[in-house]
Write a protein that holds these residues in place. Structure first.
Motif, PDB file in Angstrom:
ATOM      1  N   ARG A  15       0.843  -1.210   0.000  1.00  0.00           N
ATOM      2  CA  ARG A  15       0.000   0.000   0.000  1.00  0.00           C
ATOM      3  C   ARG A  15       0.872   1.252   0.000  1.00  0.00           C
ATOM      4  O   ARG A  15       0.563   2.241  -0.666  1.00  0.00           O
ATOM      5  CB  ARG A  15      -0.930  -0.011   1.201  1.00  0.00           C
ATOM      6  N   SER A  16       1.967   1.224   0.745  1.00  0.00           N
ATOM      7  CA  SER A  16       2.882   2.363   0.766  1.00  0.00           C
ATOM      8  C   SER A  16       3.504   2.570  -0.612  1.00  0.00           C
ATOM      9  O   SER A  16       3.627   3.702  -1.083  1.00  0.00           O
ATOM     10  CB  SER A  16       3.983   2.152   1.807  1.00  0.00           C
ATOM     11  N   LEU A  17       3.882   1.466  -1.265  1.00  0.00           N
ATOM     12  CA  LEU A  17       4.483   1.572  -2.594  1.00  0.00           C
ATOM     13  C   LEU A  17       3.482   2.051  -3.640  1.00  0.00           C
ATOM     14  O   LEU A  17       3.860   2.714  -4.598  1.00  0.00           O
ATOM     15  CB  LEU A  17       5.120   0.255  -3.010  1.00  0.00           C
ATOM     16  N   ASP A  18       2.202   1.734  -3.450  1.00  0.00           N
ATOM     17  CA  ASP A  18       1.186   2.268  -4.365  1.00  0.00           C
ATOM     18  C   ASP A  18       1.214   3.792  -4.357  1.00  0.00           C
ATOM     19  O   ASP A  18       1.022   4.435  -5.376  1.00  0.00           O
ATOM     20  CB  ASP A  18      -0.216   1.789  -3.976  1.00  0.00           C
ATOM     21  N   LEU A  19       1.481   4.365  -3.193  1.00  0.00           N
ATOM     22  CA  LEU A  19       1.531   5.820  -3.071  1.00  0.00           C
ATOM     23  C   LEU A  19       2.921   6.371  -3.358  1.00  0.00           C
ATOM     24  O   LEU A  19       3.071   7.385  -4.022  1.00  0.00           O
ATOM     25  CB  LEU A  19       1.089   6.236  -1.654  1.00  0.00           C
ATOM     26  N   LEU A  20       3.963   5.696  -2.866  1.00  0.00           N
ATOM     27  CA  LEU A  20       5.316   6.257  -2.882  1.00  0.00           C
ATOM     28  C   LEU A  20       6.301   5.542  -3.800  1.00  0.00           C
ATOM     29  O   LEU A  20       7.456   5.945  -3.878  1.00  0.00           O
ATOM     30  CB  LEU A  20       5.886   6.230  -1.460  1.00  0.00           C
ATOM     31  N   GLY A  21       5.873   4.502  -4.495  1.00  0.00           N
ATOM     32  CA  GLY A  21       6.794   3.673  -5.269  1.00  0.00           C
ATOM     33  C   GLY A  21       7.390   4.344  -6.496  1.00  0.00           C
ATOM     34  O   GLY A  21       8.393   3.899  -7.018  1.00  0.00           O
ATOM     35  N   ASP A  22       6.794   5.399  -6.945  1.00  0.00           N
ATOM     36  CA  ASP A  22       7.304   6.175  -8.070  1.00  0.00           C
ATOM     37  C   ASP A  22       8.496   6.997  -7.569  1.00  0.00           C
ATOM     38  O   ASP A  22       8.432   7.603  -6.503  1.00  0.00           O
ATOM     39  CB  ASP A  22       6.143   7.061  -8.528  1.00  0.00           C
ATOM     40  N   ARG A  23       9.589   7.042  -8.304  1.00  0.00           N
ATOM     41  CA  ARG A  23      10.793   7.762  -7.843  1.00  0.00           C
ATOM     42  C   ARG A  23      10.505   9.216  -7.550  1.00  0.00           C
ATOM     43  O   ARG A  23      11.110   9.817  -6.672  1.00  0.00           O
ATOM     44  CB  ARG A  23      11.925   7.627  -8.866  1.00  0.00           C
ATOM     45  N   TRP A  24       9.565   9.825  -8.289  1.00  0.00           N
ATOM     46  CA  TRP A  24       9.288  11.254  -8.091  1.00  0.00           C
ATOM     47  C   TRP A  24       8.693  11.527  -6.720  1.00  0.00           C
ATOM     48  O   TRP A  24       8.940  12.579  -6.137  1.00  0.00           O
ATOM     49  CB  TRP A  24       8.380  11.787  -9.197  1.00  0.00           C
ATOM     50  N   ALA A  25       7.913  10.611  -6.189  1.00  0.00           N
ATOM     51  CA  ALA A  25       7.268  10.845  -4.885  1.00  0.00           C
ATOM     52  C   ALA A  25       8.324  11.074  -3.807  1.00  0.00           C
ATOM     53  O   ALA A  25       8.259  12.065  -3.071  1.00  0.00           O
ATOM     54  CB  ALA A  25       6.361   9.671  -4.524  1.00  0.00           C
TER      55      ALA A  25
END
Length: 193
Positions: A15-25
């Motif tokens: 769930r965290s990676l769904d929000l933060l998994g993109d390098r830009w986040a």
């Protein structure tokens, strides 16, 4: 509140990676941590396309990681700052930075060091510690099923983890009959929609 959508991951990491998994986040959170507030400064520092920047900032604001605040007292232009949710990411960001410094740089190439403002000393390497403050190694860690372990979206994975345990497996709490019926009804309703 726990997820009730069977298509959403129950694992906290997923769930965290769904929000933060993109390098830009994480790079945007880094920028805010280092004092960047303005859209144009994010674009200049990161070299990110403006449309992508707009989407990523909106996603982090909507999720509650960032908040928009006036850049000046009684100003109309808004900047970005960390919410309490965003501030809780700072240890993870620093741990990632320290890992990169240790494994991907040499001591001569470390680009930025995090220091304690009051004394100017570099913060110590973040480590998992026990209740008394002593460092824990990976071999010292274990896990146990949590209250959501019986949710249908993760129960099979929890059972698989339990089955591969080196030590004795623990029982997983069963789903109550009313909860199971509610989940089946929601699943049928979402399929029908």
């Amino acid at each position: 509140m726990p997820s009730t959508n069977l298509n959403e991951p129950m694992c906290s990491i997923a769930r965290s990676l769904d929000l933060l998994g993109d390098r830009w986040a994480l790079l945007l959170i880094r920028e805010v941590l280092f004092g960047t507030r303005r859209f144009d400064d994010f674009a200049a520092h990161l070299g990110i396309a403006r449309n992508v920047l707009t989407q990523r900032l909106a996603k982090l604001v909507e999720a509650g990681v960032l908040v928009q605040t006036p850049l000046k007292i009684e100003g109309r232009r808004l900047g970005y700052s960390l919410s309490p949710m965003g501030e809780d990411l700072v240890p993870a960001l620093i741990a990632l930075m320290q890992w990169g410094d240790r494994w991907l740089h040499s001591p001569e190439t470390v680009p930025i060091k995090v220091i304690e403002r009051s004394n100017g000393k570099e913060v110590r390497r973040l480590q998992i510690r026990d209740a008394s403050g002593s460092p824990l190694a990976v071999k010292d860690l274990d896990w146990t099923p949590g209250p959501g372990a019986s949710h249908p979206a993760i129960a099979a994975l929890v059972r698989a983890y339990e089955a591969q345990r080196v030590s004795e497996a623990r029982p997983i709490p069963p789903v109550s009959k009313p909860a199971a019926e509610k989940l089946k009804a929601r699943s049928k309703a979402s399929k029908a929609a």
